[in-house]
Scaffold this active site. Structure first.
Site, PDB file in Angstrom:
ATOM      1  N   HIS A 115       0.613  -1.061  -0.512  1.00 27.53           N
ATOM      2  CA  HIS A 115      -0.097  -0.105   0.112  1.00 27.53           C
ATOM      3  C   HIS A 115       0.730   1.537   0.118  1.00 27.53           C
ATOM      4  O   HIS A 115       0.959   1.853   1.196  1.00 27.53           O
ATOM      5  CB  HIS A 115      -0.958   0.253   1.475  1.00 27.53           C
ATOM      6  CG  HIS A 115      -1.871   0.971   1.360  1.00 27.53           C
ATOM      7  ND1 HIS A 115      -3.361   0.975   2.046  1.00 27.53           N
ATOM      8  CD2 HIS A 115      -1.718   2.673   1.106  1.00 27.53           C
ATOM      9  CE1 HIS A 115      -3.819   2.492   2.135  1.00 27.53           C
ATOM     10  NE2 HIS A 115      -3.103   3.277   0.948  1.00 27.53           N
ATOM     11  N   HIS A 158       2.118   5.267  -2.221  1.00 25.09           N
ATOM     12  CA  HIS A 158       1.143   5.304  -3.499  1.00 25.09           C
ATOM     13  C   HIS A 158       2.354   6.898  -4.469  1.00 25.09           C
ATOM     14  O   HIS A 158       3.183   6.770  -3.592  1.00 25.09           O
ATOM     15  CB  HIS A 158       0.488   7.225  -2.887  1.00 25.09           C
ATOM     16  CG  HIS A 158      -0.946   6.042  -2.087  1.00 25.09           C
ATOM     17  ND1 HIS A 158      -2.418   5.180  -2.731  1.00 25.09           N
ATOM     18  CD2 HIS A 158      -1.845   6.175  -0.505  1.00 25.09           C
ATOM     19  CE1 HIS A 158      -2.945   4.224  -2.305  1.00 25.09           C
ATOM     20  NE2 HIS A 158      -2.977   5.395  -0.642  1.00 25.09           N
ATOM     21  N   ARG A 183      -2.410   8.755  -6.094  1.00 24.31           N
ATOM     22  CA  ARG A 183      -3.218   9.467  -4.270  1.00 24.31           C
ATOM     23  C   ARG A 183      -3.884   9.519  -4.648  1.00 24.31           C
ATOM     24  O   ARG A 183      -5.136   9.818  -5.749  1.00 24.31           O
ATOM     25  CB  ARG A 183      -2.330  10.069  -4.026  1.00 24.31           C
ATOM     26  CG  ARG A 183      -0.660  10.186  -4.252  1.00 24.31           C
ATOM     27  CD  ARG A 183       0.101  10.925  -3.013  1.00 24.31           C
ATOM     28  NE  ARG A 183       1.117  11.053  -2.412  1.00 24.31           N
ATOM     29  CZ  ARG A 183       1.618  10.070  -1.306  1.00 24.31           C
ATOM     30  NH1 ARG A 183       0.611  10.061  -0.270  1.00 24.31           N
ATOM     31  NH2 ARG A 183       2.905  10.369  -1.607  1.00 24.31           N
ATOM     32  N   HIS A 210     -10.207   1.052  -1.724  1.00 23.22           N
ATOM     33  CA  HIS A 210      -9.826   2.020  -1.306  1.00 23.22           C
ATOM     34  C   HIS A 210     -10.387   3.264  -1.489  1.00 23.22           C
ATOM     35  O   HIS A 210     -10.474   3.423  -2.636  1.00 23.22           O
ATOM     36  CB  HIS A 210      -7.908   2.102  -1.345  1.00 23.22           C
ATOM     37  CG  HIS A 210      -7.161   3.524  -0.688  1.00 23.22           C
ATOM     38  ND1 HIS A 210      -8.055   4.725  -0.194  1.00 23.22           N
ATOM     39  CD2 HIS A 210      -6.234   3.555  -0.459  1.00 23.22           C
ATOM     40  CE1 HIS A 210      -6.815   5.764   0.408  1.00 23.22           C
ATOM     41  NE2 HIS A 210      -5.761   4.532   0.805  1.00 23.22           N
ATOM     42  N   HIS A 216      -6.832  -0.684   4.524  1.00 26.05           N
ATOM     43  CA  HIS A 216      -6.748   0.070   6.485  1.00 26.05           C
ATOM     44  C   HIS A 216      -7.102  -1.190   7.662  1.00 26.05           C
ATOM     45  O   HIS A 216      -8.091  -0.046   8.693  1.00 26.05           O
ATOM     46  CB  HIS A 216      -7.251   1.609   6.641  1.00 26.05           C
ATOM     47  CG  HIS A 216      -7.103   2.963   4.992  1.00 26.05           C
ATOM     48  ND1 HIS A 216      -7.759   2.991   4.017  1.00 26.05           N
ATOM     49  CD2 HIS A 216      -5.513   3.527   5.321  1.00 26.05           C
ATOM     50  CE1 HIS A 216      -7.121   3.890   3.507  1.00 26.05           C
ATOM     51  NE2 HIS A 216      -5.738   4.112   4.050  1.00 26.05           N
ATOM     52  N   GLU A 246       1.684   2.268   3.729  1.00 28.70           N
ATOM     53  CA  GLU A 246       1.166   3.701   3.151  1.00 28.70           C
ATOM     54  C   GLU A 246       2.867   4.904   3.362  1.00 28.70           C
ATOM     55  O   GLU A 246       1.945   5.781   3.685  1.00 28.70           O
ATOM     56  CB  GLU A 246      -0.176   4.391   3.179  1.00 28.70           C
ATOM     57  CG  GLU A 246      -0.293   5.209   2.530  1.00 28.70           C
ATOM     58  CD  GLU A 246      -1.672   6.310   3.196  1.00 28.70           C
ATOM     59  OE1 GLU A 246      -2.376   7.267   2.405  1.00 28.70           O
ATOM     60  OE2 GLU A 246      -1.894   5.888   3.675  1.00 28.70           O
TER      61      GLU A 246
END
Length: 340
Positions: free
Chosen positions: A7, A9, A73, A181, A225, A284
């Protein structure tokens, strides 16, 4: 141990964000043309300090992550924007930047595609871009936004609705996962960082309370998450399922969950609830969790030590969470790098 962050971006050159602002300003009147961006600028973007104490690749080195799957993103993706071709243009250019970055830095990054989901349009419109990125550029999966209306007051179809079935069929055909997401939020009551968790909770519940995994037994879904609030409230959901003669704990194992949770207690709860074989390491990094915790002096997204320190996990289970589950699910083929 090898660490693969499922995960991440993109840290993109500034030209991408300028391009988005120009599209929104002229609403497409000046055409699509994307500015020229050099390879050097794309590499430099990964070293620029933005959301963290240092640049993207330096942050990965700091927390010990060898490889990362990067996607657009999400809060930038403007899925509710009109006219819809603006969404397509920006998504496609974002994906192309990621494709170039992965080619320039193949030992560090894998690509995950953004989908040009336009609020109100059939999901079929995203399929050509998904296929382009997987078959032409070797991307390993895609992001999937459960609410392209971006919390604007229009209720999207639940994830078990047949609206999504053409996408599920294409994902199975290409044999790539979708990483759920959420994206932006137009509601001040639930800004995007909160809306992520609300939508991901709803997505898990909607998938489990549907026939999706019966109709698509080979479908691979990862939820960001840690599945939102689902592990925390699993007992409540299980009670409802028991009344219907089913088992929520069993059904939730049709889904994979990343570990983008910035506390030891939350990570422990997730892994014990869904099982280590259903957890993919995600941090992330760099991102929201790159704030420095004054108690430790480390960034909150430095979470691998928590997992490595759980004495109730075997070494094999730790290795599965930190790298092997992602390696297998996304077909990354990094076994030689691990052994080296």
């Amino acid at each position: 141990m090898m660490i693969i962050d499922c995960h991440g971006h993109v840290s993109a050159p500034g030209e991408l964000w300028i391009y988005k602002s120009m599209l929104l300003s002229h609403r497409g009147e000046h055409g699509r043309r994307f500015p020229d961006v050099s390879d050097e600028a794309i590499i430099a973007a990964t070293n620029k300090k933005e959301m963290a104490p240092c640049g993207h690749t330096d942050m990965l080195d700091r927390v010990g992550t060898q490889m990362q799957l990067i996607s657009p993103r999400p809060f930038q993706m403007m899925h509710s924007e009109k006219p819809g071709y603006l969404v397509h243009w920006f998504t496609e250019e974002s994906n192309d930047i990621i494709a170039r970055q992965t080619r320039l830095m193949p030992d560090r990054f894998f690509g995950i595609a953004g989908l040009p989901q336009v609020a109100g349009d059939p999901i079929d419109v995203v399929l050509p871009e998904l296929e382009r990125m997987v078959t032409t550029h070797g991307f390993k999966g895609c992001l999937l936004n459960p609410d392209p209306y971006e919390n604007s007051g229009v209720t999207p179809p639940p994830m078990g609705d047949r609206y999504w079935y053409p996408l599920y069929e294409k994902l199975c055909e290409l044999d790539v996962p979708a990483h759920i997401h959420s994206a932006g939020s137009r509601s001040p009551r639930a800004p995007y960082t909160l809306n992520f968790l609300l939508e991901e909770t709803t997505a898990v519940y909607g998938l489990i309370n549907s026939d999706v995994f019966k109709d698509f037994p080979d479908l691979k879904i990862v939820v960001s998450h840690g599945g939102g609030a689902v592990p925390y409230h699993v007992g409540r959901f299980h009670a409802s399922h028991l009344r219907r003669g089913s088992d929520f704990y069993r059904e939730m194992r049709n889904i994979y969950y990343d570990t983008v949770l910035y506390s030891e207690e939350a990570l422990r709860l997730l892994i014990k609830t869904v099982g280590p074989d259903r957890c993919l390491f995600g941090a992330e990094c760099p991102g929201v969790g790159s704030a420095v915790d004054p108690k430790t002096g480390k960034t909150l997204d430095d979470i691998a030590p928590f997992i490595q320190g759980f004495d109730w996990l075997s070494d094999a289970e730790k290795k599965a969470i930190l790298s092997e589950n992602a390696n297998k699910l996304f077909k990354l083929d990094v076994g030689e790098k691990q052994n080296g």
